[in-house]
Design a protein around this motif. Structure first.
Motif, PDB file in Angstrom:
ATOM      1  N   ASP A 116      12.389  -2.607  14.422  1.00  0.00           N
ATOM      2  CA  ASP A 116      11.682  -1.335  14.603  1.00  0.00           C
ATOM      3  C   ASP A 116      10.306  -1.380  13.953  1.00  0.00           C
ATOM      4  OD1 ASP A 116      11.353   1.279  15.523  1.00  0.00           O
ATOM      5  OD2 ASP A 116      12.136   2.153  13.668  1.00  0.00           O
ATOM      6  N   GLY A 117       9.668  -2.555  13.983  1.00  0.00           N
ATOM      7  CA  GLY A 117       8.336  -2.696  13.409  1.00  0.00           C
ATOM      8  C   GLY A 117       8.305  -2.726  11.898  1.00  0.00           C
ATOM      9  N   ARG A 118       9.454  -2.782  11.244  1.00  0.00           N
ATOM     10  CA  ARG A 118       9.533  -2.744   9.784  1.00  0.00           C
ATOM     11  C   ARG A 118       9.903  -4.116   9.231  1.00  0.00           C
ATOM     12  NH1 ARG A 118      10.762   2.836   8.150  1.00  0.00           N
ATOM     13  NH2 ARG A 118      11.200   4.082  10.004  1.00  0.00           N
ATOM     14  N   PHE A 119       9.269  -4.497   8.130  1.00  0.00           N
ATOM     15  CA  PHE A 119       9.675  -5.704   7.417  1.00  0.00           C
ATOM     16  C   PHE A 119       9.165  -5.646   5.985  1.00  0.00           C
ATOM     17  CE2 PHE A 119       5.782  -6.711   9.801  1.00  0.00           C
ATOM     18  CZ  PHE A 119       4.942  -7.239   8.828  1.00  0.00           C
ATOM     19  N   ASP A 120       9.817  -6.423   5.129  1.00  0.00           N
ATOM     20  CA  ASP A 120       9.374  -6.536   3.746  1.00  0.00           C
ATOM     21  C   ASP A 120       8.132  -7.412   3.686  1.00  0.00           C
ATOM     22  OD1 ASP A 120      11.459  -4.986   2.852  1.00  0.00           O
ATOM     23  OD2 ASP A 120      12.743  -6.695   2.353  1.00  0.00           O
ATOM     24  N   LEU A 121       7.148  -6.993   2.903  1.00  0.00           N
ATOM     25  CA  LEU A 121       5.913  -7.755   2.731  1.00  0.00           C
ATOM     26  C   LEU A 121       5.664  -7.914   1.235  1.00  0.00           C
ATOM     27  CD1 LEU A 121       3.584  -9.049   4.371  1.00  0.00           C
ATOM     28  CD2 LEU A 121       2.303  -6.943   3.982  1.00  0.00           C
ATOM     29  N   VAL A 161      -9.918  -3.224   4.795  1.00  0.00           N
ATOM     30  CA  VAL A 161      -9.286  -3.537   6.075  1.00  0.00           C
ATOM     31  C   VAL A 161      -7.947  -2.823   6.195  1.00  0.00           C
ATOM     32  CG1 VAL A 161      -8.100  -5.402   7.298  1.00  0.00           C
ATOM     33  CG2 VAL A 161     -10.459  -5.726   6.522  1.00  0.00           C
ATOM     34  N   LEU A 162      -7.136  -2.893   5.167  1.00  0.00           N
ATOM     35  CA  LEU A 162      -5.831  -2.243   5.199  1.00  0.00           C
ATOM     36  C   LEU A 162      -5.960  -0.725   5.269  1.00  0.00           C
ATOM     37  CD1 LEU A 162      -3.965  -4.490   2.616  1.00  0.00           C
ATOM     38  CD2 LEU A 162      -3.641  -4.455   5.088  1.00  0.00           C
ATOM     39  N   GLN A 163      -6.959  -0.204   4.576  1.00  0.00           N
ATOM     40  CA  GLN A 163      -7.213   1.241   4.651  1.00  0.00           C
ATOM     41  C   GLN A 163      -7.565   1.644   6.081  1.00  0.00           C
ATOM     42  OE1 GLN A 163      -6.747   3.559   2.556  1.00  0.00           O
ATOM     43  NE2 GLN A 163      -7.164   2.962   0.449  1.00  0.00           N
ATOM     44  N   THR A 164      -8.368   0.807   6.738  1.00  0.00           N
ATOM     45  CA  THR A 164      -8.760   1.103   8.117  1.00  0.00           C
ATOM     46  C   THR A 164      -7.540   1.117   9.039  1.00  0.00           C
ATOM     47  OG1 THR A 164     -10.969   0.160   7.826  1.00  0.00           O
ATOM     48  CG2 THR A 164     -10.130   0.298  10.082  1.00  0.00           C
ATOM     49  N   MET A 191      -2.114   2.651  12.554  1.00  0.00           N
ATOM     50  CA  MET A 191      -1.476   1.434  13.057  1.00  0.00           C
ATOM     51  C   MET A 191      -0.397   0.907  12.125  1.00  0.00           C
ATOM     52  SD  MET A 191      -4.500  -0.746  14.853  1.00  0.00           S
ATOM     53  CE  MET A 191      -5.713   0.036  15.909  1.00  0.00           C
ATOM     54  N   ILE A 192      -0.541   1.129  10.820  1.00  0.00           N
ATOM     55  CA  ILE A 192       0.446   0.640   9.867  1.00  0.00           C
ATOM     56  C   ILE A 192       0.730   1.696   8.812  1.00  0.00           C
ATOM     57  CG2 ILE A 192      -0.317  -1.760  10.164  1.00  0.00           C
ATOM     58  CD1 ILE A 192      -1.596  -1.540   7.332  1.00  0.00           C
ATOM     59  N   GLY A 246       5.372   0.765  -1.025  1.00  0.00           N
ATOM     60  CA  GLY A 246       5.758  -0.321  -1.923  1.00  0.00           C
ATOM     61  C   GLY A 246       5.506  -1.656  -1.252  1.00  0.00           C
ATOM     62  N   ARG A 247       6.563  -2.463  -1.166  1.00  0.00           N
ATOM     63  CA  ARG A 247       6.457  -3.767  -0.513  1.00  0.00           C
ATOM     64  C   ARG A 247       7.040  -3.742   0.895  1.00  0.00           C
ATOM     65  NH1 ARG A 247       2.524  -5.723  -3.475  1.00  0.00           N
ATOM     66  NH2 ARG A 247       3.071  -6.079  -5.653  1.00  0.00           N
ATOM     67  N   HIS A 248       7.127  -2.582   1.495  1.00  0.00           N
ATOM     68  CA  HIS A 248       7.696  -2.454   2.827  1.00  0.00           C
ATOM     69  C   HIS A 248       6.599  -1.995   3.786  1.00  0.00           C
ATOM     70  CE1 HIS A 248      11.583  -2.830   0.894  1.00  0.00           C
ATOM     71  NE2 HIS A 248      11.222  -1.874   0.067  1.00  0.00           N
ATOM     72  N   LEU A 249       6.456  -2.705   4.890  1.00  0.00           N
ATOM     73  CA  LEU A 249       5.425  -2.386   5.874  1.00  0.00           C
ATOM     74  C   LEU A 249       6.069  -1.978   7.187  1.00  0.00           C
ATOM     75  CD1 LEU A 249       2.061  -3.975   6.554  1.00  0.00           C
ATOM     76  CD2 LEU A 249       3.655  -3.935   8.464  1.00  0.00           C
ATOM     77  N   ARG A 250       5.476  -1.002   7.846  1.00  0.00           N
ATOM     78  CA  ARG A 250       5.902  -0.624   9.193  1.00  0.00           C
ATOM     79  C   ARG A 250       4.693  -0.612  10.110  1.00  0.00           C
ATOM     80  NH1 ARG A 250       8.943   4.843  11.512  1.00  0.00           N
ATOM     81  NH2 ARG A 250       9.297   3.999  13.610  1.00  0.00           N
ATOM     82  N   ILE A 251       4.809  -1.288  11.219  1.00  0.00           N
ATOM     83  CA  ILE A 251       3.771  -1.250  12.245  1.00  0.00           C
ATOM     84  C   ILE A 251       4.067  -0.066  13.141  1.00  0.00           C
ATOM     85  CG2 ILE A 251       2.763  -2.479  14.204  1.00  0.00           C
ATOM     86  CD1 ILE A 251       3.327  -5.085  12.744  1.00  0.00           C
ATOM     87  N   LEU A 252       3.188   0.936  13.098  1.00  0.00           N
ATOM     88  CA  LEU A 252       3.411   2.195  13.803  1.00  0.00           C
ATOM     89  C   LEU A 252       2.988   2.120  15.261  1.00  0.00           C
ATOM     90  CD1 LEU A 252       2.013   4.577  11.030  1.00  0.00           C
ATOM     91  CD2 LEU A 252       4.415   4.021  11.476  1.00  0.00           C
ATOM     92  N   ALA A 253       1.997   1.293  15.548  1.00  0.00           N
ATOM     93  CA  ALA A 253       1.459   1.204  16.916  1.00  0.00           C
ATOM     94  C   ALA A 253       1.351  -0.269  17.304  1.00  0.00           C
ATOM     95  CB  ALA A 253       0.099   1.896  16.995  1.00  0.00           C
ATOM     96  N   PRO A 254       2.479  -0.924  17.579  1.00  0.00           N
ATOM     97  CA  PRO A 254       2.453  -2.369  17.846  1.00  0.00           C
ATOM     98  C   PRO A 254       1.583  -2.761  19.028  1.00  0.00           C
ATOM     99  CG  PRO A 254       4.605  -1.413  18.376  1.00  0.00           C
ATOM    100  CD  PRO A 254       3.844  -0.383  17.631  1.00  0.00           C
TER     101      PRO A 254
END
Length: 264
Positions: free
Chosen positions: A202-207, A228-231, A237-238, A242-250
Motif C-alpha cells: 500500500d505504498g508503505r515501507f520502513d525507511l 527536496v523532501l519538503q517539496t 506525494m509522500i 518517524g522511520r516509516h514512509l508512505r508514497i501517497l501518489a505513486p
C-alpha cells in the motif's frame, strides 16, 4: 525549516562490539530472515523446496550488527559472502576528507559474494546504515551452496545483472535528473525492491535512513536533501512518520521521476 528526516552524525570511533569475531550461531526464527533472500532469488529463477531450505539454513551465520559498522573495508579481500537478512547497508567510496558517496543500498535479500568467489579486494567499502542482521558465509559453505543448487546459482547470476543495471540507473539519476527527480526515482525504486520481498505494501515501507544517508546516495547536500523532501511532502506525494514512509501518489511520483522498473 522543519526537518523531515533527522541528520545523525556518524561516530567514527568504532566501539569494541564492532570488532567481535564472526561465528556460527543459531538465528532466531530463521525462516523469517531467510524469506527475503528466497523471495528475491525466486523472482530471478524458480527455486525448489530444497533450494529454499538451503537458503534458510544460511541464517546460522547471522548476527545482529549495529548502525554504521564497516563490514568490509575498501581494498580488503574478503574470504566470505555477505548477506543482508534485515536492515539497510550500503556500498560507498570515501575521500580522505571523510566525504563519501553511497553507491548502492543493500536491503534484505541482497548479497555480496565477490570475496567468496574470487578473493579480489573490493574497490569500495560496505557499511551498515541501520541496525541489521548480517550473515557472513564462509567461502567453502557458499561454494558448496551454489555447486549443489544450480537453481540458486542461476538466480544469483541474474540478480547480479539486475544489480549492475541498478548501478547504471543510479549514475543516470545523478547525472541527468534534478534533486527532486532523483529523490522521486530512488523512492520508486525502493518501493519496488522492498515490495518484491514482501516488505512494502500500500505504498508503505520502513525507511531507516538518515537525511545524510539519502543525500550521500543522491549527490546532494543535507540542506538540499531536506528541501527536496519538503517539496515532495508539500506536493502530497509522500508522508513520513518517524522511520516509516508512505508514497501517497505513486503514479505522480513515477511520472515525475520517469521511473521504469524494468531494470530491477
Amino acid at each position: 525549516m522543519e526537518p523531515i528526516i533527522p541528520v545523525i552524525e556518524l561516530n567514527r570511533e568504532r566501539p569494541d562490539t564492532d570488532r567481535i569475531p564472526w561465528h556460527r550461531a543459531p538465528a532466531p526464527d530463521g525462516s523469517m530472515f531467510g524469506c527475503a533472500l528466497a523471495r528475491k532469488l525466486d523472482a530471478f529463477g524458480p527455486l525448489t523446496e530444497q533450494d529454499r531450505s538451503a537458503l534458510t539454513g544460511l541464517t546460522v551465520y547471522t548476527r545482529p550488527v549495529g548502525r554504521h559498522v564497516v563490514l568490509v573495508e575498501q581494498d580488503c579481500a574478503a574470504d566470505h559472502a555477505l548477506i543482508v537478512f534485515a536492515g539497510f547497508a550500503g556500498r560507498h567510496k570515501r575521500r580522505a576528507s571523510g566525504r563519501r558517496q553511497i553507491l548502492a543500498y543493500l536491503i534484505p535479500g541482497d548479497l555480496c559474494d565477490r570475496g567468496a568467489l574470487h578473493g579480489y579486494p573490493l574497490d569500495h567499502a560496505i557499511e551498515t546504515l541501520s541496525h541489521c542482521r548480517i550473515a557472513r558465509v564462509p567461502r567453502a559453505a557458499y561454494l558448496d551452496l551454489i555447486e549443489n543448487h544450480p537453481g540458486i546459482a542461476f538466480a544469483l547470476q541474474r540478480a547480479r545483472l539486475a544489480e549492475e543495471a541498478t548501478g547504471r540507473e543510479w549514475i543516470a539519476n545523478i547525472g541527468i535528473r534534478s534533486g527532486v527527480e532523483r529523490a522521486a526515482h530512488l523512492l520508486c525504486e525502493l518501493l519496488e525492491r522492498l515490495g518484491s520481498i514482501g516488505q512494502a505494501s500500500d505504498g508503505r515501507f520502513d525507511l531507516p535512513l538518515t537525511q545524510a544517508d539519502l543525500a550521500e546516495a543522491l549527490g546532494l547536500s543535507s540542506v538540499h536533501m531536506n528541501r527536496v523532501l519538503q517539496t515532495l511532502r508539500r506536493d502530497g506525494m509522500i508522508a513520513l512518520q518517524g522511520r516509516h514512509l508512505r508514497i501517497l501518489a505513486p503514479r505522480r511520483l513515477r511520472q515525475l521521476a520517469e521511473f521504469e522498473a524494468s531494470y530491477l
